[in-house]
Design an enzyme around this catalytic site. Structure first.
Site, PDB file in Angstrom:
ATOM      1  N   SER A  43       0.672  -1.267  -0.171  1.00  0.00           N
ATOM      2  CA  SER A  43       0.404   0.198   0.040  1.00  0.00           C
ATOM      3  C   SER A  43       1.137   1.035   0.647  1.00  0.00           C
ATOM      4  CB  SER A  43      -0.808   0.450   0.936  1.00  0.00           C
ATOM      5  OG  SER A  43       0.151  -0.556   2.763  1.00  0.00           O
ATOM      6  N   GLU A 181      -9.631  -9.536   3.561  1.00  0.00           N
ATOM      7  CA  GLU A 181      -9.794  -8.265   3.026  1.00  0.00           C
ATOM      8  C   GLU A 181     -11.281  -7.973   2.648  1.00  0.00           C
ATOM      9  OE1 GLU A 181      -6.682  -6.060   1.659  1.00  0.00           O
ATOM     10  OE2 GLU A 181      -7.886  -4.244   0.672  1.00  0.00           O
TER      11      GLU A 181
END
Ligand code: KIV
Length: 280
Positions: A43, A181
């Site tokens: 990320s 997720e």
């Protein structure tokens, strides 16, 4: 923290607290706050580098950031994300790349996204080689070109079954923990109950054994897309922005630096400098 500590937390029903970090001050704050596991996530491609997705992050960048984070982490277990295409090419390349991450960065484990046959093979090989692996299923950002926009996974019976199978396959391949997720909370609860290893949820409800968020999302240091599941506990962009605007005003208004913020020469030294300047 060790893998045994993380497993003991699952057994005791104690939530495992995880957060990402990418630099020394951030990782120090996270570690000092008592976070159990720090992920140097890819990320960073979005929140640190400003890209639209995680695909451009390289192995060298992951090693660079993880080495910094691992130096700051005194207590937390440190996991490094294996970037896109660093574990898909061949078994040999995967072991070489993951080996570099562990040896050069000081991470205690790596994380691989997905549960495709090749990925399961990579996980098994790494686990047998002595490199602990964290799995990651549900929404997997490295598959953005396949799946498109962020969507919740496992919403139909068939898709839920696939996801349950993937999570179990990751455990069977040797993962010490599995990130879920954007999985519906009821499904995340079923998967969590069915696995021996801890599940770490992100947007997957409270039943997971632990939770993870992206550092920049939690503290409001990222101005791009913020998913609905993020709880922003402070808006540091606002705080930092206010301080910088004040600094700009102080410098432009001649109010910074002040006398106290400047260093002065002793009077006699100053006099001599001035005299020698006049003397030529
Ligand atoms: O890259 C990352 O930060 C991640 C977490 C969001 C799980 O994979």
């Amino acid at each position: 923290m060790t893998i045994s500590d993380l497993h003991a937390k699952k057994a005791a029903g104690e939530p495992i607290v995880c957060l990402t970090a990418y630099d020394f001050p951030g990782a120090s704050i996270v570690d000092d706050a008592g976070v159990d596991l720090i992920l140097v996530g890819d990320s960073l491609g979005m929140v640190v580098q400003g890209h639209e997705n995680t695909l451009k992050v390289t192995l060298r960048q992951i090693i660079y950031h993880t080495e910094i984070v691992a130096r700051a982490a005194k207590r937390a277990f440190v996991v490094a994300d294996m970037p896109f295409m660093s574990f898909q090419v061949s078994r040999k390349k995967t072991v070489e790349n993951a080996g570099r991450v562990i040896k050069e960065s000081g991470a205690q484990a790596v994380k691989l996204e997905g549960a495709a046959a090749g990925t399961l093979d990579a996980i098994q090989t790494l686990s047998e080689t002595g490199i602990p692996v964290m799995g990651h299923v549900g929404y997997t950002p490295q598959s953005t070109n396949v799946f498109g926009r962020k969507i919740v996974r496992g919403k139909t019976v068939d898709k839920a079954r696939v996801l349950m199978g993937e999570a179990l396959s990751l455990q069977n391949a040797g993962c010490f923990s599995v990130v879920l997720e954007m999985v519906p909370q009821e499904l995340a609860a079923i998967i969590t109950e069915s696995l021996d290893v801890p599940t770490i949820g992100i947007g997957s409800g409270p039943a997971c054994d632990g939770q993870i968020l992206v550092f920049h999302d939690l503290i409001g240091y990222y101005t791009g897309y913020i998913p609905k599941f993020v709880r922003r506990l402070v808006d540091v962009k606002e705080i930092i922005g206010g301080a910088i605007v004040e600094y700009v005003g102080l410098v432009r208004g001649g109010e910074y630096p002040s006398e106290e913020e400047s260093v002065s020469l002793p009077k006699d030294v100053l006099e001599e400098i001035r005299t020698s300047k006049t003397d030529g």
